[in-house]
Design an enzyme around this catalytic site. Structure first.
Site, PDB file in Angstrom:
ATOM      1  N   GLY A 580       0.875  -1.130  -0.082  1.00 45.79           N
ATOM      2  CA  GLY A 580       0.041   0.038   0.159  1.00 45.79           C
ATOM      3  C   GLY A 580       0.896   1.327   0.131  1.00 45.79           C
ATOM      4  O   GLY A 580       2.040   1.148   0.465  1.00 45.79           O
ATOM      5  N   PHE A 584       3.250   9.911   3.440  1.00 44.99           N
ATOM      6  CA  PHE A 584       4.491   9.884   3.291  1.00 44.99           C
ATOM      7  C   PHE A 584       5.679   8.800   2.899  1.00 44.99           C
ATOM      8  O   PHE A 584       6.818   8.899   3.073  1.00 44.99           O
ATOM      9  CB  PHE A 584       4.879  10.069   4.925  1.00 44.99           C
ATOM     10  CG  PHE A 584       4.421  11.574   5.380  1.00 44.99           C
ATOM     11  CD1 PHE A 584       4.589  12.571   4.710  1.00 44.99           C
ATOM     12  CD2 PHE A 584       3.542  11.370   6.512  1.00 44.99           C
ATOM     13  CE1 PHE A 584       4.048  13.854   5.240  1.00 44.99           C
ATOM     14  CE2 PHE A 584       3.416  12.592   7.031  1.00 44.99           C
ATOM     15  CZ  PHE A 584       3.376  13.801   6.355  1.00 44.99           C
ATOM     16  N   GLY A 585       4.769   7.728   2.312  1.00 45.17           N
ATOM     17  CA  GLY A 585       5.512   6.610   1.814  1.00 45.17           C
ATOM     18  C   GLY A 585       4.841   5.511   1.500  1.00 45.17           C
ATOM     19  O   GLY A 585       3.680   5.588   1.430  1.00 45.17           O
ATOM     20  N   LYS A 604       8.005   0.038   5.862  1.00 40.80           N
ATOM     21  CA  LYS A 604       7.432   1.253   5.653  1.00 40.80           C
ATOM     22  C   LYS A 604       8.655   2.128   5.241  1.00 40.80           C
ATOM     23  O   LYS A 604       9.231   2.511   5.972  1.00 40.80           O
ATOM     24  CB  LYS A 604       6.651   1.982   6.807  1.00 40.80           C
ATOM     25  CG  LYS A 604       5.840   3.077   6.391  1.00 40.80           C
ATOM     26  CD  LYS A 604       5.003   3.827   7.407  1.00 40.80           C
ATOM     27  CE  LYS A 604       4.271   4.862   7.114  1.00 40.80           C
ATOM     28  NZ  LYS A 604       3.389   5.447   8.073  1.00 40.80           N
ATOM     29  N   ASP A 716      -5.622   9.254  13.782  1.00 41.87           N
ATOM     30  CA  ASP A 716      -6.036   8.822  12.288  1.00 41.87           C
ATOM     31  C   ASP A 716      -6.629   7.337  12.221  1.00 41.87           C
ATOM     32  O   ASP A 716      -6.049   6.553  11.654  1.00 41.87           O
ATOM     33  CB  ASP A 716      -4.949   8.908  11.436  1.00 41.87           C
ATOM     34  CG  ASP A 716      -5.310   8.897   9.906  1.00 41.87           C
ATOM     35  OD1 ASP A 716      -6.448   9.002   9.638  1.00 41.87           O
ATOM     36  OD2 ASP A 716      -4.415   8.737   8.820  1.00 41.87           O
TER      37      ASP A 716
END
Length: 877
Positions: A580, A584-585, A604, A716
């Site tokens: 995914g 930011f990355g 990540k 979030d």
């Protein structure tokens, strides 16, 4: 005779030694049946002891040796302290506790005690510390607790003789009734916190605080007090720095005597029924830094004397009936909110010189003229809301200097001209609303290149030409273009006619002209490319130098991994291993070889070309390295290195959750099904699994909020950030938005954190639209929406499925029968009454967590407790 004297002497010595032995032998305590019986009565009221904290409370050991019990060294066998903090206990308090007459400390923080505090507590006259915060006590206030030096949390007490009391904390509880405290006798009082309770009565009791000459804080906000402010407030302590009566039912006017409170730094009178005007003498409070008097019925002009307050940084006067103009001398303002008034005239040019200001909200007024923005000013502005005014002229090109701008609302004005090309520099922009104006020209393609742009409303203007087909324009729920009759092309769901192709007759162009055009075009492209590369490299160097100031310490328990290790584990960060992408990355699936054993991991990798990515990397590492919970994604390693080209490389390595994300289980993508990928249709999630998952998530969030030395706000919560393992156990991940705060601050200061709000549309609480404070209540709201989504399979942003309601919260709270009969009956066995009752109870929790006002939402400790009860009842049935 001498023999008789000797015998008496020996007899006396034996008696002394016997008494000495009895008084000092550690294994034999002076028995006290009263304390023993009181503790057993307390134990009998415990409904659940999952950690076995009171398992040692039996007759095989003396009660002074029981866990959590401390006895006096002077008075053998008398209990002086009970400390059962964070033991997950569930139960109520026995009135027999009032017999512990030597008790000085009673700590039950972070448990699930409920019911009323017994009146018998009034007999505990030696109490010095009571810490009952994060429980669920309710009922009226018991009387006669006296001589307490410190009360913390939601301790329901009424004091009459506590002349040494300095701090009284009765906040965040379900207490009811009136405050029966004679404050005239509390001359040593320094802090009074009664906020967010159900206490009621006339606010005039504040008059009795005039005898407290050292009083520094009065905070009774978010309760049920009524009446009007007494004129005698001018006799309150000159040391008073915080005066909060917000979110009550207080009417009348603001007394002019407030000018005597010269120590005030924070004045909070919002959300009441106050009338009249703001006294001009408020300009005498030269230490004032924050003023909140919004959501009242105040009128007249905003006093120009506010401009005399050189330390004033936060002004919130929204939702009143003020008219006239804005004072032009607000020299140090950081946040200005004057929305929902009748202000008119032009917006002062002086506002454009406030280089430190980060939020301006002047929406729903009658301002006219141009938008005043000077080139190079407002460099820290994060939010500009001028919605629903009478502004005209072009959108200022100087807005391009507001490089940290995230929210720009210019809707419903009379602005004209084109969208300035300079706005391309606003790469942090998340929401842009230019609807209902007279803007024209084409829609700039750079809007589709803004990676952070999540909402774009250009409707009801005069735009023309081809619609871009990338970025935000691919999201049906994020884009609005209606009311522009001359647009063409775009994505199919926009239902805009295709563009007509234009046939340029190149054969009439001379060969020389073609060569010149080609040469000029090539040269221009080279110059622009060189300048862009130079600018990018320069900015990256500056950013790297700033970020080097934050040193990241890596725990010894982390795996030591290099860039080469991660490159090999992910097969060169192959697209086939891509799990995914985020802001930011990207996240890759990987296999690490450790001591001849394979370990599945998720890597990540941060895109350091995106502004804020490095800070997100550091924040995520700091937030996760010190916490451990079975329902949080485990961090295995961090890698801060360079790749083989010498470019900086940052990555975080997590334990791989092979079950994928909750998003995939709830809303399986059709493309996945077509490609032959393993089906994770939502029918595979039974009621039991859904209950387990939601309890897992709630437990993790409760741990973040209450289970550490620091309060941690996730920021979030959404299905894509919830990962499932092979046992369908949920793990909360993605701490890129986390904010860590010290939990030792009072909740009115420490329960929120000022930062640029990001998060995800649909899960962001409504109050984040008017403030940049992240709160634990904000996490509760996101959790509530997530619960509703889990048990309805409706995305909060799917307008087509909301049955005409404005939000998922309103759909479930107002159309429960529709949810049960029309949607869920097709997914789960809701014809079973036991299942229907279970689902109904869970949905009610989701609704209670996603209420509009933060103070009305549930606490996560209560959520965990109630969900466990629902699960227990469902499984037992």
């Amino acid at each position: 005779m001498e023999k008789l004297v000797f015998i008496n002497y020996v007899y006396s010595m034996v008696l002394c030694l016997l008494f000495l032995y009895i008084g000092t032998a550690p294994a034999t305590y002076t028995n006290n049946e009263t304390d023993f019986s009181a503790l057993l009565a307390f134990k009998n009221r415990i409904d659940d002891d999952p950690l076995g904290s009171i398992r040692s409370w039996n007759e095989t050991e003396h009660f002074c040796d029981w866990e959590g019990i401390l006895c006096s060294t002077r008075h053998r066998g008398r209990v002086v302290s009970i400390n059962l903090m964070s033991r997950a206990l569930v139960g109520s308090l026995s009135p027999h506790l009032g017999n512990l007459s030597f008790l000085r400390e009673f700590v039950l923080q972070n448990n699930s005690f409920y019911g009323e505090i017994p009146e018998e507590f009034g007999r505990l006259r030696r109490l010095e510390l009571v810490e009952f915060s994060n429980n669920s006590f309710s009922g009226e206030i018991p009387r006669n607790l006296s001589k307490c030096n410190d009360f913390v949390g939601n301790v329901p007490v009424s004091l009459s003789n506590a002349s040494f009391l300095e701090r009284l904390y009765l906040s965040s509880s379900k207490l009811t009734g009136k405050v029966l405290i004679d404050f005239k006798r509390l001359s040593a009082l320094q802090v009074l916190l009664l906020y967010q309770t159900s206490l009621e009565g006339d606010i005039s009791f504040i008059s009795s605080l005039t005898n407290c000459t050292n009083l520094e804080v009065i905070d009774v906000g978010g309760s049920l007090f009524s009446g009007s402010l007494p004129d005698s407030i001018d006799n309150l302590s000159s040391k008073l720095s915080l005066f909060n009566i917000g979110e009550n039912q207080i009417h009348g006017t603001i007394p002019s005597g407030i000018q005597n409170l010269i120590g005030l730094t924070r004045l909070v009178f919002d959300a009441n029924l106050l009338q009249g005007s703001i006294p001009t003498v408020i300009g005498n409070l030269y230490k004032l830094q924050e003023i909140y008097i919004g959501a009242n019925q105040l009128t007249n002009e905003i006093p120009s004397s506010l401009g005399n307050l050189n330390l004033l940084t936060h002004i919130y006067l929204a939702d009143n009936n003020f008219y006239g103009e804005i004072p032009r001398t607000l020299s140090n303002c950081l946040s200005l909110t004057l929305s929902l008034n009748n202000l008119s005239g032009s917006i002062p040019q002086e506002l454009a010189s406030l280089s430190s200001i980060w939020s301006i909200d002047l929406s729903h007024n009658a301002f006219t003229g141009y938008i005043p923005v000077e080139n190079g000013s407002l460099i820290n502005l994060s939010k500009l809301d001028l919605f629903h005014n009478r502004l005209y002229g072009p959108i200022p090109k100087a807005l391009s200097s507001c490089v940290v701008l995230e929210r720009l609302y210019l809707r419903n004005n009379s602005l004209g001209g084109e969208i300035p090309t300079g706005l391309v520099s606003l790469q942090g922009l998340q929401e842009l609303d230019l609807s209902q104006n007279n803007l024209s020209g084409s829609i700039p393609s750079f809007l589709g290149d803004m990676l952070n742009l999540k909402s774009l409303n250009l409707s009801f203007n005069k735009f023309q030409g081809e619609v871009p087909t990338q970025g935000v324009f691919l999201n049906k729920t994020a884009i609005s273009l209606e009311g522009n009759d001359h647009l063409c092309g775009g994505i199919g769901f926009l239902k805009i006619p295709p563009c007509k192709s234009t046939n340029f007759k190149k054969k009439h162009a001379s060969p020389l002209l073609k060569i010149l055009i080609s040469a000029l075009g090539t040269g221009t492209i080279c110059v622009i490319l060189w300048a862009s590369i130079y600018k990018l490299v320069y900015r990256r160097r500056i950013s790297q130098q700033e970020e080097q100031n934050s040193v990241l310490s890596v725990p010894d328990s982390f795996l030591r991994l290099s860039y080469a290790d991660l490159l090999k584990a992910t097969d060169g960060f192959s697209a086939t291993n891509l799990l995914g992408c985020g802001r930011f990355g990207s996240v890759y699936r990987g296999i690490l070889i450790l001591e001849d054993k394979q370990m599945l991991v998720a890597v990540k990798v941060f895109n350091l070309e995106v502004k804020g990515a490095s800070k997100s990397f550091i924040t995520e590492c700091k937030a996760t390295k010190g916490i451990r919970h079975r329902n949080l994604v485990k961090i295995l390693s961090v890698c801060e290195s360079t790749n083989f080209q010498g470019i900086d490389f940052m990555a975080v390595v997590y334990e791989l959750m092979c079950g994928g994300s909750l998003e995939e289980w709830l809303h399986k993508d059709d493309t996945q099904e077509e490609s032959g990928a393993q089906s994770k249709n939502n029918k595979n999630l039974s009621i039991t699994q859904r209950l387990n998952i939601v309890i897992d998530i709630a437990s993790a969030v409760e741990y973040l909020h209450c289970g550490n030395e620091y309060v941690i706000i996730h920021g979030d919560l959404k299905p894509s950030n919830i990962l499932l393992d092979e046992n369908v156990t949920a793990h909360v991940g993605d701490f890129g938005l986390t904010k860590v705060m010290s939990s030792i601050f009072p909740a009115h200061e420490g329960s929120s954190s000022s930062m640029a709000i990001k998060g995800t549309i649909g899960y962001i609480p409504p109050e984040y639209g008017t403030t940049n404070n992240m709160t634990i209540q904000g996490d509760v709201y996101s959790f509530g929406i997530l619960v509703l989504e889990m048990f309805t399979n409706i995305r909060p942003t799917d307008d087509a499925s909301l049955n005409g309601r404005s939000s998922l919260h309103h759909l479930v709270s107002q159309d429960m029968s529709y949810i049960m009969n029309q949607i869920f009956v097709h997914e789960l066995d809701t014809n079973n009454s036991r299942t229907r009752d279970c689902v109904t109870c869970v949905l009610e929790i989701g609704v209670a967590c996603s209420l509009e006002f933060p103070k009305h939402r549930m606490m996560m400790s209560d959520v965990v407790r109630d969900l466990n009860k629902i699960q227990k009842a469902y499984l037992a049935g």
